[in-house]
Write an enzyme that holds these catalytic residues in place. Structure first.
Site, PDB file in Angstrom:
ATOM      1  N   ASP A  91       0.698  -1.281   0.013  1.00 30.98           N
ATOM      2  CA  ASP A  91      -0.270   0.091   0.006  1.00 30.98           C
ATOM      3  C   ASP A  91       0.813   1.099   0.032  1.00 30.98           C
ATOM      4  OD1 ASP A  91      -2.051  -1.796   0.294  1.00 30.98           O
ATOM      5  OD2 ASP A  91      -2.987  -0.714   2.020  1.00 30.98           O
ATOM      6  N   HIS A 148       4.879  -7.335   0.464  1.00 34.05           N
ATOM      7  CA  HIS A 148       4.469  -8.642  -0.257  1.00 34.05           C
ATOM      8  C   HIS A 148       5.125  -8.941  -1.575  1.00 34.05           C
ATOM      9  CE1 HIS A 148       0.976  -9.509   2.551  1.00 34.05           C
ATOM     10  NE2 HIS A 148       1.552  -8.345   2.965  1.00 34.05           N
ATOM     11  N   SER A 251       8.311   3.357   5.424  1.00 28.08           N
ATOM     12  CA  SER A 251       9.294   3.859   4.546  1.00 28.08           C
ATOM     13  C   SER A 251       9.200   3.501   3.148  1.00 28.08           C
ATOM     14  CB  SER A 251      10.620   2.979   4.997  1.00 28.08           C
ATOM     15  OG  SER A 251      11.836   3.512   4.432  1.00 28.08           O
TER      16      SER A 251
END
Length: 285
Positions: A91, A148, A251
């Site tokens: 995201d 992911h 980050s």
């Protein structure tokens, strides 16, 4: 000197690591008053949508870091499964993406940085990505902070690169040269059906640590570049959409592919919002 330049200058004089480690200790504190104060203020300031979390009660988490790295409901992040599709790793929002030209990666207007430097100074490794593609995803404080896998992959190498802890937001990227190749980071190299793939987890100001699913915490680790050869150590294989690692505070994740291996989804450009699992690109094989 404008406010953006002042912000960048302030980062040079701030004790980055001492501040980040101090905040990290607070984020690990399990005292109810401490954790509930910080979590409550964070949810309010960033308008965090707890309905996405598997555990929707923000104050039931063990500490702030446990809340910050909370798991979300899998059905809310379906993993793209179209033919030859590449899944978005996180995201956030696209910082930049495009071609790796002449061994450099575009950071922001007026700033490029070295591919070899990003990979910890390994010139032989960087040749695998010359002429290839890069994508940089910035995770803001409000975002889901697990990273992911874009594709099925077998881990070949992990590199810890010590460095600075500058902020990695848009203002800093525009003001501080080579920020992603200067900050502390963990470089993960995978073998995929599209050839070599790198996923780089870049640390930043106030980031207490970076973790991967196969070893746990990887930063802070050492004052020297350290490499683990997973072809010799053990087999680590992850499927597209599997969790790779996480940030304890926000980050950036950078993804690299080799020449002629993939194409990014044509609708993506700088500042495009992203969701983990969405269509990120397609492989050419």
């Amino acid at each position: 000197m404008n406010k953006d330049q002042l912000f960048a200058l302030a980062q040079h004089v701030t004790p980055q690591k001492a501040l980040s480690r101090f905040v990290g200790r607070i984020a690990e504190c399990e005292n109810n008053w401490v954790k509930e104060t910080f979590i409550g203020q964070f949810v309010k300031k960033y308008n965090v949508d707890m309905s996405e979390a598997i555990n929707e009660d923000p104050f039931s988490y063990r500490n702030f870091n446990d809340f910050f790295t909370r798991a979300i409901k899998p059905e809310l992040r379906p993993i793209t499964n179209t033919e030859n599709s590449i899944a978005c790793p996180a995201d956030g929002a696209i910082s930049q993406l495009g071609d790796i030209e002449y061994g450099t990666i575009y950071q922001a207007k007026g700033h490029n940085y070295s591919l070899t430097a990003l990979l910890g100074g390994d010139a032989e490794l960087s040749t695998q990505f010359l002429g290839g593609k890069f994508a940089t995803v910035y995770l803001s404080p409000k975002d889901y902070h697990r990273v992911h896998m874009p594709l099925d992959g077998k881990l070949k190498k992990m590199i810890h690169v010590p460095g600075k802890l500058f902020s990695v937001n848009k203002v800093t990227a525009e003001q501080i040269p080579s920020v992603f190749a200067r900050n502390e980071r963990t470089v993960c190299i995978f073998d995929t059906k599209a050839g070599p793939m790198a996923v780089i987890l870049v640390g930043a100001m106030i980031v207490a640590s970076i973790e991967t699913v196969w070893v746990g915490q990887t930063t802070p680790f050492s004052k020297h570049v350290t490499t683990w050869d997973y072809e010799k150590l053990n087999d680590v294989e992850l499927k597209k959409g599997d969790e790779l690692g996480r940030f304890k505070l926000g980050s950036t994740a950078i993804v690299l592919f080799g020449k002629d291996a993939i194409n990014w989804e044509e609708t993506l450009e700088a500042d495009t919002p992203t969701k983990m699992g969405m269509l990120f690109g397609t492989t050419n094989s």
